[in-house]
Design a protein around this motif. Structure first.
Motif, PDB file in Angstrom:
ATOM      1  N   ALA A   1       0.797  -1.232   0.000  1.00 46.14           N
ATOM      2  CA  ALA A   1       0.000   0.000   0.000  1.00 46.14           C
ATOM      3  C   ALA A   1       0.830   1.282   0.000  1.00 46.14           C
ATOM      4  O   ALA A   1       0.470   2.248  -0.674  1.00 46.14           O
ATOM      5  N   HIS A   2       1.923   1.318   0.781  1.00 50.54           N
ATOM      6  CA  HIS A   2       2.632   2.588   1.021  1.00 50.54           C
ATOM      7  C   HIS A   2       4.130   2.443   0.784  1.00 50.54           C
ATOM      8  O   HIS A   2       4.683   1.368   1.032  1.00 50.54           O
ATOM      9  N   PRO A   3       4.790   3.558   0.393  1.00 48.70           N
ATOM     10  CA  PRO A   3       6.249   3.556   0.466  1.00 48.70           C
ATOM     11  C   PRO A   3       6.642   3.249   1.908  1.00 48.70           C
ATOM     12  O   PRO A   3       6.064   3.823   2.832  1.00 48.70           O
ATOM     13  N   ASP A   4       7.533   2.402   2.115  1.00 44.65           N
ATOM     14  CA  ASP A   4       8.125   1.870   3.370  1.00 44.65           C
ATOM     15  C   ASP A   4       7.538   0.522   3.776  1.00 44.65           C
ATOM     16  O   ASP A   4       8.175  -0.221   4.516  1.00 44.65           O
ATOM     17  N   ASP A   5       6.338   0.162   3.277  1.00 44.71           N
ATOM     18  CA  ASP A   5       5.834  -1.199   3.542  1.00 44.71           C
ATOM     19  C   ASP A   5       6.848  -2.241   3.052  1.00 44.71           C
ATOM     20  O   ASP A   5       7.056  -3.281   3.686  1.00 44.71           O
ATOM     21  N   GLU A   6       7.449  -1.952   1.884  1.00 42.36           N
ATOM     22  CA  GLU A   6       8.377  -2.910   1.274  1.00 42.36           C
ATOM     23  C   GLU A   6       9.620  -3.115   2.131  1.00 42.36           C
ATOM     24  O   GLU A   6      10.226  -4.183   2.100  1.00 42.36           O
TER      25      GLU A   6
ATOM     26  N   ASP B   1      -5.826   0.721   4.426  1.00 39.43           N
ATOM     27  CA  ASP B   1      -5.134   0.601   3.137  1.00 39.43           C
ATOM     28  C   ASP B   1      -4.512  -0.790   2.965  1.00 39.43           C
ATOM     29  O   ASP B   1      -4.500  -1.342   1.864  1.00 39.43           O
ATOM     30  N   HIS B   2      -3.973  -1.329   4.053  1.00 41.12           N
ATOM     31  CA  HIS B   2      -3.368  -2.667   3.975  1.00 41.12           C
ATOM     32  C   HIS B   2      -4.450  -3.719   3.720  1.00 41.12           C
ATOM     33  O   HIS B   2      -4.233  -4.682   2.970  1.00 41.12           O
ATOM     34  N   ILE B   3      -5.584  -3.552   4.383  1.00 48.20           N
ATOM     35  CA  ILE B   3      -6.703  -4.484   4.174  1.00 48.20           C
ATOM     36  C   ILE B   3      -7.164  -4.413   2.722  1.00 48.20           C
ATOM     37  O   ILE B   3      -7.390  -5.438   2.064  1.00 48.20           O
TER      38      ILE B   3
HETATM   39 ZN   LIG Z   1       1.647   0.694   5.104  1.00 51.46          ZN
END
Ligand SMILES: [Zn+2]
Length: 267
Positions: free
Chosen positions: A12-17, A127-129
């Protein structure tokens, strides 16, 4: 000649990776697997420093995209697909459109293995869901010969959820103050899965340095005034060792035997 092995993270977001999946991505890239990333938003709402310095959503989105791209270099991610949704609004995206865009990229790249969040979004993050749900649907759509999107159909062999276990939360809580968010007036916290639910343990501890380099690329996300980086650095090896996944489906293997390789069963 055999197809190259390809791994795709859909997040979902930059930094999740970096925080959740970084050691896994770095490890497989080092072993010669092609790695790919879909990031649904630019993280425009994630400002973690002095609120008076917030540059606004557009500018922050541009900054965070750059941070994402440099972090991806640290993790040797081969290519990134940004979906351009707005941070915090992903669960209001039009499902057919989001699913078609993810499925088109899946068809283009043709990964054997896909990783995403569990349907609880790790700690209930909407957002993750949303991205977890879109990913599952997109893999069905990518394989469906009648689905009207570019590129020939492609069946992903294995889908995994990243899952949160007690030992992982214990380490996280020694780095972060708390893992909590308010949604519709309700407090959401990490959803802890029992150890037996982990089908696949990836030990990425050799890649802790790469992950720390990637964390430092996400400058807007690093609290300026405390010992966050020092605490994270102290715990990086432990976090990278605990890359815990649940095999959601596999066309190539099964059973209760624990896996230590996401590509187990793929020849
Ligand atoms: Zn995230």
């Amino acid at each position: 000649m055999a197809e190259p092995l390809r791994l795709m993270c859909i997040l979902a977001h930059p930094d999740d990776e970096t925080l959740g999946f970084g050691a896994t991505l770095a490890k497989y890239a080092a072993e010669g697997v092609e790695t790919y990333l879909i990031t649904a938003t630019r993280g425009e709402r994630g400002w973690h420093r002095d609120p008076s310095d917030n540059p606004g959503m557009d500018a922050l989105g541009q900054i965070r995209e750059k941070e994402l791209r440099t972090a991806a270099e640290c993790l040797n991610i081969g290519d990134i697909c940004l979906l351009d949704y707005i941070d915090g609004d992903l669960d209001q995206a039009d499902p057919p459109e989001a699913i078609a865009r993810i499925a088109a990229y899946v068809r283009q790249v043709r990964p054997q293995v896909v990783l995403t969040f569990a349907p609880d979004g790790a700690y209930g993050h909407p957002d993750h869901i949303a991205i977890s749900q879109f990913t599952s649907a997109a893999l069905v759509a990518a394989a469906d010969t009648s689905f009207p999107i570019p590129h020939p159909p492609h069946r992903v062999s294995k889908l995994y959820y990243h899952i949160v276990t007690q030992e992982l939360v214990d380490v996280y809580l020694s780095v972060f103050d708390d893992i909590v968010m308010m949604v519709d007036g309700v407090e959401r916290r990490a959803v802890i899965w029992p150890d037996w639910a982990v089908t696949t343990r990836i030990d990425g501890s050799d890649y802790a340095e790469d992950v720390m380099k990637a964390v430092k690329c996400h400058q807007t996300q690093i609290p300026a005034d405390d010992g966050f980086l020092a605490r994270l650095s102290e715990n990086a090896v432990a976090l990278c060792r605990m890359q815990h996944y649940m095999r959601v489906y596999s066309l190539v293997n099964g059973g209760r035997e624990p896996e230590d390789d996401l590509f187990a069963g793929i020849t």
